[in-house]
Design a protein around this motif. Structure first.
Motif, PDB file in Angstrom:
ATOM      1  N   ALA A   5       0.835  -1.196   0.000  1.00  0.00           N
ATOM      2  CA  ALA A   5       0.000   0.000   0.000  1.00  0.00           C
ATOM      3  C   ALA A   5       0.875   1.253   0.000  1.00  0.00           C
ATOM      4  CB  ALA A   5      -0.916  -0.005   1.218  1.00  0.00           C
ATOM      5  N   LEU A   6       0.395   2.287  -0.681  1.00  0.00           N
ATOM      6  CA  LEU A   6       1.114   3.555  -0.762  1.00  0.00           C
ATOM      7  C   LEU A   6       0.129   4.710  -0.622  1.00  0.00           C
ATOM      8  CD1 LEU A   6       3.287   2.948  -3.968  1.00  0.00           C
ATOM      9  CD2 LEU A   6       4.124   2.970  -1.610  1.00  0.00           C
ATOM     10  N   LEU A   7       0.592   5.774   0.020  1.00  0.00           N
ATOM     11  CA  LEU A   7      -0.139   7.037   0.008  1.00  0.00           C
ATOM     12  C   LEU A   7       0.461   7.868  -1.118  1.00  0.00           C
ATOM     13  CD1 LEU A   7      -2.279   8.838   1.427  1.00  0.00           C
ATOM     14  CD2 LEU A   7      -0.373   9.841   2.701  1.00  0.00           C
ATOM     15  N   ILE A   8      -0.376   8.322  -2.033  1.00  0.00           N
ATOM     16  CA  ILE A   8       0.080   9.055  -3.207  1.00  0.00           C
ATOM     17  C   ILE A   8      -0.105  10.555  -2.970  1.00  0.00           C
ATOM     18  CG2 ILE A   8      -0.236   9.394  -5.688  1.00  0.00           C
ATOM     19  CD1 ILE A   8       0.782   6.616  -4.925  1.00  0.00           C
ATOM     20  N   ASP A   9       0.957  11.311  -3.152  1.00  0.00           N
ATOM     21  CA  ASP A   9       0.898  12.759  -2.998  1.00  0.00           C
ATOM     22  C   ASP A   9       0.294  13.385  -4.257  1.00  0.00           C
ATOM     23  OD1 ASP A   9       1.245  15.240  -1.818  1.00  0.00           O
ATOM     24  OD2 ASP A   9       3.406  15.341  -2.169  1.00  0.00           O
ATOM     25  N   THR A  10      -0.158  14.595  -4.112  1.00  0.00           N
ATOM     26  CA  THR A  10      -0.830  15.323  -5.185  1.00  0.00           C
ATOM     27  C   THR A  10      -0.006  15.369  -6.463  1.00  0.00           C
ATOM     28  OG1 THR A  10      -1.827  16.690  -3.455  1.00  0.00           O
ATOM     29  CG2 THR A  10      -1.978  17.514  -5.724  1.00  0.00           C
ATOM     30  N   ASP A  11       1.301  15.573  -6.337  1.00  0.00           N
ATOM     31  CA  ASP A  11       2.138  15.743  -7.530  1.00  0.00           C
ATOM     32  C   ASP A  11       2.163  14.499  -8.420  1.00  0.00           C
ATOM     33  OD1 ASP A  11       3.653  14.294  -5.679  1.00  0.00           O
ATOM     34  OD2 ASP A  11       5.505  15.365  -6.093  1.00  0.00           O
ATOM     35  N   ILE A  12       1.990  13.338  -7.857  1.00  0.00           N
ATOM     36  CA  ILE A  12       1.983  12.103  -8.646  1.00  0.00           C
ATOM     37  C   ILE A  12       0.717  12.047  -9.499  1.00  0.00           C
ATOM     38  CG2 ILE A  12       2.099   9.577  -8.573  1.00  0.00           C
ATOM     39  CD1 ILE A  12       4.665  11.087  -7.548  1.00  0.00           C
ATOM     40  N   PHE A  13      -0.418  12.455  -8.932  1.00  0.00           N
ATOM     41  CA  PHE A  13      -1.659  12.511  -9.707  1.00  0.00           C
ATOM     42  C   PHE A  13      -1.554  13.573 -10.810  1.00  0.00           C
ATOM     43  CE2 PHE A  13      -3.600  10.547  -5.840  1.00  0.00           C
ATOM     44  CZ  PHE A  13      -4.073   9.401  -6.453  1.00  0.00           C
ATOM     45  N   THR A 110       6.023  10.631  -3.338  1.00  0.00           N
ATOM     46  CA  THR A 110       5.952  12.027  -3.746  1.00  0.00           C
ATOM     47  C   THR A 110       7.173  12.373  -4.579  1.00  0.00           C
ATOM     48  OG1 THR A 110       5.766  14.316  -2.974  1.00  0.00           O
ATOM     49  CG2 THR A 110       7.054  12.808  -1.598  1.00  0.00           C
ATOM     50  N   ARG A 111       6.988  13.304  -5.501  1.00  0.00           N
ATOM     51  CA  ARG A 111       8.117  13.834  -6.233  1.00  0.00           C
ATOM     52  C   ARG A 111       8.810  14.919  -5.404  1.00  0.00           C
ATOM     53  NH1 ARG A 111       7.067  17.421  -9.583  1.00  0.00           N
ATOM     54  NH2 ARG A 111       5.011  16.726 -10.239  1.00  0.00           N
ATOM     55  N   ASN A 112       8.092  15.493  -4.462  1.00  0.00           N
ATOM     56  CA  ASN A 112       8.608  16.583  -3.620  1.00  0.00           C
ATOM     57  C   ASN A 112       9.322  16.044  -2.390  1.00  0.00           C
ATOM     58  OD1 ASN A 112       7.583  18.646  -5.304  1.00  0.00           O
ATOM     59  ND2 ASN A 112       5.556  18.376  -4.404  1.00  0.00           N
ATOM     60  N   GLN A 113      10.347  15.260  -2.605  1.00  0.00           N
ATOM     61  CA  GLN A 113      11.078  14.633  -1.508  1.00  0.00           C
ATOM     62  C   GLN A 113      11.599  15.675  -0.506  1.00  0.00           C
ATOM     63  OE1 GLN A 113      12.114  10.959  -1.354  1.00  0.00           O
ATOM     64  NE2 GLN A 113      10.267  10.855  -2.601  1.00  0.00           N
ATOM     65  N   ARG A 114      12.042  16.822  -0.993  1.00  0.00           N
ATOM     66  CA  ARG A 114      12.617  17.831  -0.091  1.00  0.00           C
ATOM     67  C   ARG A 114      11.592  18.379   0.896  1.00  0.00           C
ATOM     68  NH1 ARG A 114      11.275  20.522  -4.515  1.00  0.00           N
ATOM     69  NH2 ARG A 114      10.564  22.686  -4.388  1.00  0.00           N
ATOM     70  N   ILE A 122       7.794   9.234   9.031  1.00  0.00           N
ATOM     71  CA  ILE A 122       7.211   8.597   7.840  1.00  0.00           C
ATOM     72  C   ILE A 122       8.295   7.973   6.962  1.00  0.00           C
ATOM     73  CG2 ILE A 122       5.230  10.164   7.803  1.00  0.00           C
ATOM     74  CD1 ILE A 122       6.588  11.615   5.420  1.00  0.00           C
ATOM     75  N   GLU A 123       7.852   7.038   6.121  1.00  0.00           N
ATOM     76  CA  GLU A 123       8.729   6.418   5.133  1.00  0.00           C
ATOM     77  C   GLU A 123       8.455   7.039   3.776  1.00  0.00           C
ATOM     78  OE1 GLU A 123       9.274   2.163   2.789  1.00  0.00           O
ATOM     79  OE2 GLU A 123       8.045   2.218   4.610  1.00  0.00           O
ATOM     80  N   LEU A 124       9.502   7.562   3.149  1.00  0.00           N
ATOM     81  CA  LEU A 124       9.384   8.101   1.800  1.00  0.00           C
ATOM     82  C   LEU A 124       9.798   7.059   0.797  1.00  0.00           C
ATOM     83  CD1 LEU A 124      10.792  11.751   1.878  1.00  0.00           C
ATOM     84  CD2 LEU A 124       8.420  11.006   1.696  1.00  0.00           C
ATOM     85  N   VAL A 125       9.046   6.948  -0.276  1.00  0.00           N
ATOM     86  CA  VAL A 125       9.379   6.029  -1.356  1.00  0.00           C
ATOM     87  C   VAL A 125      10.051   6.846  -2.448  1.00  0.00           C
ATOM     88  CG1 VAL A 125       8.434   4.459  -3.076  1.00  0.00           C
ATOM     89  CG2 VAL A 125       7.389   4.605  -0.809  1.00  0.00           C
ATOM     90  N   PRO A 126      11.218   6.419  -2.913  1.00  0.00           N
ATOM     91  CA  PRO A 126      11.852   7.157  -4.024  1.00  0.00           C
ATOM     92  C   PRO A 126      10.905   7.189  -5.219  1.00  0.00           C
ATOM     93  CG  PRO A 126      13.362   5.549  -3.103  1.00  0.00           C
ATOM     94  CD  PRO A 126      12.021   5.285  -2.483  1.00  0.00           C
ATOM     95  N   VAL A 127      10.700   8.368  -5.749  1.00  0.00           N
ATOM     96  CA  VAL A 127       9.715   8.566  -6.802  1.00  0.00           C
ATOM     97  C   VAL A 127       9.996   7.665  -8.001  1.00  0.00           C
ATOM     98  CG1 VAL A 127      10.847  10.539  -7.890  1.00  0.00           C
ATOM     99  CG2 VAL A 127       8.382  10.291  -8.010  1.00  0.00           C
ATOM    100  N   TYR A 128       8.987   6.932  -8.392  1.00  0.00           N
ATOM    101  CA  TYR A 128       8.991   6.068  -9.563  1.00  0.00           C
ATOM    102  C   TYR A 128      10.124   5.032  -9.556  1.00  0.00           C
ATOM    103  CZ  TYR A 128       5.844   9.771 -11.034  1.00  0.00           C
ATOM    104  OH  TYR A 128       4.824  10.687 -11.079  1.00  0.00           O
ATOM    105  N   ALA A 129      10.604   4.691  -8.371  1.00  0.00           N
ATOM    106  CA  ALA A 129      11.652   3.665  -8.278  1.00  0.00           C
ATOM    107  C   ALA A 129      11.058   2.307  -7.935  1.00  0.00           C
ATOM    108  CB  ALA A 129      12.690   4.072  -7.237  1.00  0.00           C
TER     109      ALA A 129
END
Length: 130
Positions: A5-13, A110-114, A122-129
């Protein structure tokens, strides 16, 4: 929640709606159970100048996934994160998304890792990795 499961940030949509291939591959895949915050819905639909067809496309896209409402537990974590990280530039919208990920124990894509990388809760997933 499922292990995938993943929570998707706005920028991915937004990437998906712009036709960016890695976003399409992820969102159209059956490999992940995708969730989003009510705040993401608000951010997508509040954008000025959206046509009726663009609003319909956003609604149709979001209907495919589970929306997570901001409840009392998420609100409490929001305040905790905002107090702890506001001096590091944590914005209110990002704090809501991070609190949702933390409360629901979901990795955040999220693409907005910074905007999120300093939040240890929280755990961040590297974008599109994926």
């Amino acid at each position: 929640m499922a292990a995938n499961a993943l929570l998707i940030d706005t920028d991915i949509f937004i990437d998906y709606l712009k036709g960016i291939q890695p976003a399409h591959a992820l969102i159209d895949s059956d490999e992940f159970d995708l969730y989003y915050s009510t705040w993401t819905r608000k951010e997508l639909l509040a954008k000025g100048g959206l046509s009726a067809s663009e609003r319909r496309a956003i609604d149709e896209l979001l209907r495919r996934f589970r929306m997570l409402s901001v409840d009392d537990a998420i609100a409490e974590k929001y305040w905790t994160l905002l107090k702890k990280y506001e001096s590091q530039g944590l914005r209110q919208a990002d704090a809501i998304i991070a609190a949702t990920a933390w409360q629901r124990d979901l990795p955040l894509l999220t693409r907005n890792q910074r905007h999120f990388r300093f939040i240890t809760e929280i755990e961040l997933v590297p974008v599109y990795a994926l």
